[in-house]
Enzyme design. Structure first.
Site, PDB file in Angstrom:
ATOM      1  N   SER A   1      -1.704  -6.644   2.581  1.00 38.26           N
ATOM      2  CA  SER A   1      -1.666  -6.249   3.985  1.00 38.26           C
ATOM      3  C   SER A   1      -1.498  -7.489   4.848  1.00 38.26           C
ATOM      4  O   SER A   1      -1.898  -8.589   4.440  1.00 38.26           O
ATOM      5  CB  SER A   1      -2.960  -5.529   4.376  1.00 38.26           C
TER       6      SER A   1
ATOM      7  N   TYR B   1     -12.064  -5.705   4.191  1.00 43.66           N
ATOM      8  CA  TYR B   1     -10.676  -5.366   3.851  1.00 43.66           C
ATOM      9  C   TYR B   1      -9.800  -6.615   3.887  1.00 43.66           C
ATOM     10  O   TYR B   1      -9.017  -6.867   2.971  1.00 43.66           O
ATOM     11  CB  TYR B   1     -10.161  -4.315   4.820  1.00 43.66           C
TER      12      TYR B   1
END
Length: 310
Positions: A185, A198
């Site tokens: 990401s 995350y």
């Protein structure tokens, strides 16, 4: 002293120019992928007969399953929800005529890998897409305010990629070819507050993948990080697609064209440009209390409205 300073500034200027030139050349690869690295139609099928995709029930994993089947591979879909897997597998088989094998597995658990290994025996696996992942919390929040799912997130985002790579990389090494796409990401590019767990887990994916590529590139194996920014998926509460928010299908189709351009790609041109722009912003801006408050109040409200409308 004046002559030394002049030489030093000249050297620094030359290094900055060279760095900028390299970045521009790299960007041109993404702008004109067919000119720089035109992949033959048989490239993906030449890696092997089967592609394995984790987190394949929906979102990016589902899109990779469809797209790789269209490009001639049989598909192994691994995910938690059996009903989703069965539905998508039937759709792929009917649309492409390829064989689809499903494996039900919950990647938040650590006992699943022996069964996965047995299920993959005797398959010539040419492509692995380590896609499965989860957010610590669906909405941005500070670490102590998030649900206590640290172990689940570590198992899903970190352990899964190492275990799946261990299982499949061995046969790729033996055959001297293979492609591993590790889905990361844009949040892994720098420490991203309000998505701390995350962001940290995706930073692991980036580092793990690049180090692994250095170890095995001489063996004919391509290992690449795909690190998009905003993608409209269940994980992101189905944000409305736009110039910057891409559909899973858009990211997947574009990212496969970049499979040989380097160790990391943002997946599509829009996100590649976004990454270059974000690199110019000082880190203290992202870490400022003021920006965090804006995100918590504005962004969270927008996502909640979007979630209710789904």
């Amino acid at each position: 002293m004046g002559e030394f300073q002049q030489q030093l500034f000249t050297l620094m200027g030359g290094l900055i120019f060279l760095f900028t030139l390299v970045k521009c050349v790299r960007f041109l690869k993404y702008l004109f992928p067919q000119a720089w690295n035109a992949l033959p139609p048989t490239f993906f099928r030449s890696m092997g007969e089967w592609a394995v995709i984790t987190g394949a029930g929906d979102g990016i994993g589902k899109a990779y399953s469809f797209e790789l089947a269209k490009r001639g591979l049989n598909i192994v879909m691994i995910s938690r929800t059996l009903e989703k897997l069965q539905k998508v597998a039937t759709e792929i088989e009917q649309a492409t005529g390829r064989n689809v094998k499903i494996i039900q597995a919950d990647f938040t658990k650590d006992y699943i890998y022996e069964n996965i290994k047995k299920s993959l025996q005797d398959l010539e696996i040419g492509i692995l897409v380590n896609n499965v992942g989860m957010l610590h919390n669906p909405l941005p929040c500070r670490f102590l305010n998030a649900a206590e799912t640290d172990e689940n997130l570590i198992n899903c985002n970190i352990i899964s990629i190492t275990k799946m790579t261990q299982i499949i990389l061995k046969q790729m090494k033996t055959r001297q070819k293979g492609l591993i796409l590790n889905i990361s990401s844009g949040f892994g590019a720098f420490p991203y507050p309000l998505y701390t767990m995350y962001s940290a887990s995706k930073a692991f994916v980036n580092t793990f993948s690049k180090a692994l590529q250095a170890e095995y590139k001489a063996k004919g194996i391509i290992i690449q990080v795909v690190a998009p920014y905003a993608v409209s998926t269940p994980m992101t509460m189905y944000q409305n697609p736009s110039l910057l928010v891409k559909t899973a299908e858009e990211v997947v189709t574009a990212s496969l064209n970049y499979a040989t351009v380097g160790g990391q790609t943002s997946g599509c041109l829009a996100h590649e440009i976004m990454g270059y722009i974000l690199e110019l912003i000082p880190l203290w801006v992202f870490h400022s209390d003021r920006l965090q408050e804006v995100i918590l109040t504005t962004f969270s409200s927008s996502l909640k409205r979007n979630w209710k409308s789904c």
